[in-house]
Motif scaffolding. Structure first.
Motif, PDB file in Angstrom:
ATOM      1  N   LEU A 179      -5.196   7.205   4.940  1.00 47.14           N
ATOM      2  CA  LEU A 179      -5.392   5.952   4.466  1.00 47.14           C
ATOM      3  C   LEU A 179      -7.043   5.708   4.007  1.00 47.14           C
ATOM      4  O   LEU A 179      -7.762   5.878   3.928  1.00 47.14           O
ATOM      5  CB  LEU A 179      -4.994   4.458   4.875  1.00 47.14           C
ATOM      6  CG  LEU A 179      -5.324   3.850   4.113  1.00 47.14           C
ATOM      7  CD1 LEU A 179      -4.905   3.769   2.266  1.00 47.14           C
ATOM      8  CD2 LEU A 179      -4.878   2.042   4.066  1.00 47.14           C
ATOM      9  N   ASN A 180      -7.795   5.853   5.894  1.00 43.50           N
ATOM     10  CA  ASN A 180      -9.154   5.645   5.727  1.00 43.50           C
ATOM     11  C   ASN A 180      -9.702   7.108   5.546  1.00 43.50           C
ATOM     12  O   ASN A 180     -11.144   6.533   4.739  1.00 43.50           O
ATOM     13  CB  ASN A 180      -9.106   5.713   7.302  1.00 43.50           C
ATOM     14  CG  ASN A 180      -8.920   4.807   8.493  1.00 43.50           C
ATOM     15  OD1 ASN A 180      -8.716   3.267   7.206  1.00 43.50           O
ATOM     16  ND2 ASN A 180      -9.084   4.559   9.031  1.00 43.50           N
TER      17      ASN A 180
ATOM     18  N   LEU B  64       1.856  -1.379   7.856  1.00 39.58           N
ATOM     19  CA  LEU B  64       0.850   0.486   7.517  1.00 39.58           C
ATOM     20  C   LEU B  64       1.708   1.067   8.644  1.00 39.58           C
ATOM     21  O   LEU B  64       1.837   0.641   9.302  1.00 39.58           O
ATOM     22  CB  LEU B  64      -0.048   0.686   8.236  1.00 39.58           C
ATOM     23  CG  LEU B  64      -1.290   0.021   6.222  1.00 39.58           C
ATOM     24  CD1 LEU B  64      -3.121   0.207   6.808  1.00 39.58           C
ATOM     25  CD2 LEU B  64      -0.617   0.388   5.752  1.00 39.58           C
TER      26      LEU B  64
ATOM     27  N   ASN C 152      -1.350  -5.659   2.847  1.00 40.98           N
ATOM     28  CA  ASN C 152      -0.823  -4.835   4.343  1.00 40.98           C
ATOM     29  C   ASN C 152      -1.413  -5.797   4.553  1.00 40.98           C
ATOM     30  O   ASN C 152      -2.789  -5.199   5.097  1.00 40.98           O
ATOM     31  CB  ASN C 152      -1.155  -3.575   4.247  1.00 40.98           C
ATOM     32  CG  ASN C 152      -0.632  -2.909   3.171  1.00 40.98           C
ATOM     33  OD1 ASN C 152       1.046  -2.531   3.517  1.00 40.98           O
ATOM     34  ND2 ASN C 152      -1.779  -1.154   2.820  1.00 40.98           N
TER      35      ASN C 152
ATOM     36  N   ARG D 199      -9.927  -0.172  -1.435  1.00 39.91           N
ATOM     37  CA  ARG D 199      -8.725  -0.228  -0.790  1.00 39.91           C
ATOM     38  C   ARG D 199      -7.593  -0.049  -1.051  1.00 39.91           C
ATOM     39  O   ARG D 199      -6.550   0.480  -0.594  1.00 39.91           O
ATOM     40  CB  ARG D 199      -9.798  -0.879   0.472  1.00 39.91           C
ATOM     41  CG  ARG D 199      -8.739   0.465   1.707  1.00 39.91           C
ATOM     42  CD  ARG D 199      -9.274  -0.821   3.233  1.00 39.91           C
ATOM     43  NE  ARG D 199      -9.063   0.032   4.189  1.00 39.91           N
ATOM     44  CZ  ARG D 199      -8.500   1.006   5.327  1.00 39.91           C
ATOM     45  NH1 ARG D 199      -9.790   2.063   4.831  1.00 39.91           N
ATOM     46  NH2 ARG D 199      -7.499   0.953   5.887  1.00 39.91           N
ATOM     47  N   ARG D 200      -7.336  -1.146  -1.165  1.00 45.94           N
ATOM     48  CA  ARG D 200      -6.061  -1.058  -1.703  1.00 45.94           C
ATOM     49  C   ARG D 200      -5.035  -1.256  -2.886  1.00 45.94           C
ATOM     50  O   ARG D 200      -4.373  -0.090  -2.422  1.00 45.94           O
ATOM     51  CB  ARG D 200      -5.522  -2.716  -1.873  1.00 45.94           C
ATOM     52  CG  ARG D 200      -4.521  -3.422  -2.767  1.00 45.94           C
ATOM     53  CD  ARG D 200      -3.871  -4.674  -3.333  1.00 45.94           C
ATOM     54  NE  ARG D 200      -4.824  -4.644  -4.139  1.00 45.94           N
ATOM     55  CZ  ARG D 200      -4.867  -5.808  -4.341  1.00 45.94           C
ATOM     56  NH1 ARG D 200      -4.710  -7.413  -4.681  1.00 45.94           N
ATOM     57  NH2 ARG D 200      -5.787  -6.029  -6.093  1.00 45.94           N
TER      58      ARG D 200
ATOM     59  N   VAL E  36      -2.909   5.551   8.878  1.00 39.66           N
ATOM     60  CA  VAL E  36      -4.116   4.797   9.139  1.00 39.66           C
ATOM     61  C   VAL E  36      -5.055   5.424   8.547  1.00 39.66           C
ATOM     62  O   VAL E  36      -6.147   5.722   8.005  1.00 39.66           O
ATOM     63  CB  VAL E  36      -4.633   4.473   9.727  1.00 39.66           C
ATOM     64  CG1 VAL E  36      -5.531   2.899  10.005  1.00 39.66           C
ATOM     65  CG2 VAL E  36      -3.647   2.828  10.200  1.00 39.66           C
TER      66      VAL E  36
ATOM     67  N   PHE F 159      -4.764   2.545  -1.837  1.00 35.27           N
ATOM     68  CA  PHE F 159      -3.025   2.709  -1.009  1.00 35.27           C
ATOM     69  C   PHE F 159      -2.521   3.108  -1.727  1.00 35.27           C
ATOM     70  O   PHE F 159      -1.288   3.853  -1.377  1.00 35.27           O
ATOM     71  CB  PHE F 159      -3.385   1.639  -0.001  1.00 35.27           C
ATOM     72  CG  PHE F 159      -1.828   0.825   0.295  1.00 35.27           C
ATOM     73  CD1 PHE F 159      -0.987   2.063   1.854  1.00 35.27           C
ATOM     74  CD2 PHE F 159      -0.665   0.481   0.258  1.00 35.27           C
ATOM     75  CE1 PHE F 159      -0.214   1.629   2.216  1.00 35.27           C
ATOM     76  CE2 PHE F 159       0.396  -0.276   0.090  1.00 35.27           C
ATOM     77  CZ  PHE F 159       0.546   0.931   1.572  1.00 35.27           C
TER      78      PHE F 159
ATOM     79  N   ASP G  47      -1.897  -5.653   7.971  1.00 33.89           N
ATOM     80  CA  ASP G  47      -1.597  -5.508   9.183  1.00 33.89           C
ATOM     81  C   ASP G  47      -3.329  -4.176   9.320  1.00 33.89           C
ATOM     82  O   ASP G  47      -3.911  -3.600  10.029  1.00 33.89           O
ATOM     83  CB  ASP G  47      -0.807  -4.851  10.139  1.00 33.89           C
ATOM     84  CG  ASP G  47      -0.155  -3.651   9.181  1.00 33.89           C
ATOM     85  OD1 ASP G  47      -0.438  -3.756   7.882  1.00 33.89           O
ATOM     86  OD2 ASP G  47       0.182  -2.508  10.088  1.00 33.89           O
ATOM     87  N   ASP G  48      -4.023  -4.109   7.712  1.00 34.51           N
ATOM     88  CA  ASP G  48      -4.785  -3.475   7.418  1.00 34.51           C
ATOM     89  C   ASP G  48      -5.960  -4.002   8.060  1.00 34.51           C
ATOM     90  O   ASP G  48      -6.619  -4.713   7.092  1.00 34.51           O
ATOM     91  CB  ASP G  48      -4.240  -3.033   6.288  1.00 34.51           C
ATOM     92  CG  ASP G  48      -5.658  -1.595   6.081  1.00 34.51           C
ATOM     93  OD1 ASP G  48      -6.596  -1.848   6.994  1.00 34.51           O
ATOM     94  OD2 ASP G  48      -5.157  -1.112   4.824  1.00 34.51           O
ATOM     95  N   GLU G  49      -6.385  -4.180   9.437  1.00 35.29           N
ATOM     96  CA  GLU G  49      -7.555  -4.614   9.658  1.00 35.29           C
ATOM     97  C   GLU G  49      -8.869  -4.429   8.663  1.00 35.29           C
ATOM     98  O   GLU G  49     -10.043  -5.845   8.034  1.00 35.29           O
ATOM     99  CB  GLU G  49      -8.232  -4.889  10.945  1.00 35.29           C
ATOM    100  CG  GLU G  49      -9.552  -5.648  11.346  1.00 35.29           C
ATOM    101  CD  GLU G  49      -9.738  -5.079  13.281  1.00 35.29           C
ATOM    102  OE1 GLU G  49     -10.937  -5.914  13.315  1.00 35.29           O
ATOM    103  OE2 GLU G  49      -8.571  -4.588  13.171  1.00 35.29           O
TER     104      GLU G  49
ATOM    105  N   LEU H 203      -9.177  -3.590   5.474  1.00 37.13           N
ATOM    106  CA  LEU H 203      -9.261  -4.606   4.245  1.00 37.13           C
ATOM    107  C   LEU H 203      -8.745  -5.241   4.151  1.00 37.13           C
ATOM    108  O   LEU H 203      -9.484  -6.946   3.549  1.00 37.13           O
ATOM    109  CB  LEU H 203      -7.004  -3.896   3.750  1.00 37.13           C
ATOM    110  CG  LEU H 203      -6.902  -4.619   2.227  1.00 37.13           C
ATOM    111  CD1 LEU H 203      -7.639  -3.811   1.296  1.00 37.13           C
ATOM    112  CD2 LEU H 203      -4.957  -4.286   2.003  1.00 37.13           C
TER     113      LEU H 203
END
Length: 362
Positions: free
Chosen positions: A17-18, A9, A59, A30-31, A14, A34, A61-63, A65
């Motif tokens: 997305l949130n 991301l 993703n 959530r995926r 971010v 996105f 780096d999407d903590e 997720l």
């Protein structure tokens, strides 16, 4: 083929997305939010977008997720992002690992992949410092000069391309009230682009010019009240640019703006040399806008005589914009030809077929 595609991301995406995923509770929800927003969809392979049961996407780096997946699978404690990604690959029984975020997960990560993984590929077409990607079966990209730089570092490097996202066909079929749109980054890697943006911003008193800029951290600091007292002048944007700059947009919001724009302005990052064809080219053409970009070596189908327009300098860019807008009824035909061309030459079907050929040759 059991395909695993990992992406990442933009920090400035971010928050959007949130917001979009605020009511979701599971990893899959959530995926899916996105993926439906289409951020980066030009790079996502057909089985991922089709929801194939053999394809897994995340993703890394999407903590939020990744921790959802870890909890759902009963992973103990607070596992590190790398541990979660490795567990996902093992759980999926991945055979082909395609990584869009290889600087975060370089050769040291590849060495830890489970035995089920038979092929590893990554995409990298941006500044990479001293990243070691030699353990990947191939580094993919669409800038020949950057591919050569990876070969010089000992990597196998192969041509690949972003693809037309079929969802773009939903946009850009009405009026186009925006005369010129630029959406993209503004940082130390964009010195040439910054000069063009300054020149074109001068047209804002005569035309509807929209800038949606993703400024670097240093640029934001330099333009803050405190930053004005710091030696950061080189990171500040010109006043004429600041005067029309708005926050960045991504995904479907970006598609919508491109569908409302007559001209989408583009500028390559400085480290790409004369190579052209960044993702914005595919997006702009796919949404039916006229792509106006800096002169250079473009991929097949991006033809300055038939499907796009190019500029050499800031003054030339301004003149091109004025000429195009004054003759828009004719220029629009060029934009429509560009849309048809990128849809035909760079379809998801062709992208996936080329990916298969690359695998066969590893």
């Amino acid at each position: 083929m059991r395909l695993f595609q990992n992406s990442g991301l933009y920090p400035s995406y971010v928050a959007r997305l949130n917001q979009l995923a605020a009511k979701t509770r599971s990893f899959a929800e959530r995926r899916d939010v996105f993926l439906d927003d289409r951020f980066g969809a030009a790079h996502f392979l057909q089985p991922v977008l089709d929801g194939s049961p053999d394809a897994f996407f995340t993703n890394g780096d999407d903590e939020i997720l990744q921790r959802r997946w870890a909890r759902e699978q009963g992973m103990a404690g607070e596992p590190a992002p790398e541990a979660i990604l490795l567990a996902q690959i093992e759980h999926h029984r991945t055979e082909v690992f395609y990584n869009m975020d290889p600087v975060r997960y370089p050769s040291a990560f590849v060495a830890r992949l489970p035995a089920s993984v038979k092929a590893t590929l990554c995409w990298r077409a941006a500044p990479s410092g001293n990243a070691d990607l030699t353990a990947y079966g191939a580094v993919l990209g669409n800038f020949p000069s950057i591919l050569e730089s990876w070969r010089a570092k000992g990597c196998r490097a192969e041509f690949f391309f972003p693809a037309h996202d079929p969802v773009m066909d939903e946009y850009g079929h009405g009026e186009r009230p925006i005369d010129v749109l630029f959406a993209g980054g503004y940082s130390r890697h964009h010195a040439a682009r910054a000069k063009i943006l300054e020149s074109v911003a001068g047209l804002a008193h005569r035309f509807h010019v929209v800038y949606r800029l993703d400024a670097s951290r240093l640029t934001r600091l330099a333009e803050s009240a405190i930053g004005r007292w710091l030696p950061l002048r080189s990171h500040r944007r010109p006043d004429v640019v600041v005067g029309i700059a708005q926050p960045p947009v991504f995904g479907r919001q970006l598609y919508e703006l491109m569908g409302e724009a007559k001209i989408v302005l583009n500028g390559a990052i400085d480290m790409a040399g004369r190579d052209r064809g960044n993702m914005r080219c595919f997006e702009a053409m796919g949404c039916g806008a006229l792509l106006l970009s800096d002169a250079g070596r473009y991929p097949d189908g991006m033809d300055p005589d038939a499907t796009i327009s190019v500029y050499e300098t800031g003054g030339d860019c301004v003149a091109q914009i004025e000429n195009c807008l004054n003759d828009w009824s004719e220029v629009r035909k060029k934009a429509e030809m560009g849309r048809r061309t990128v849809r035909d030459l760079y379809s998801k079907v062709r992208q996936w077929a080329l990916f298969g050929k690359l695998l066969d040759n590893l």
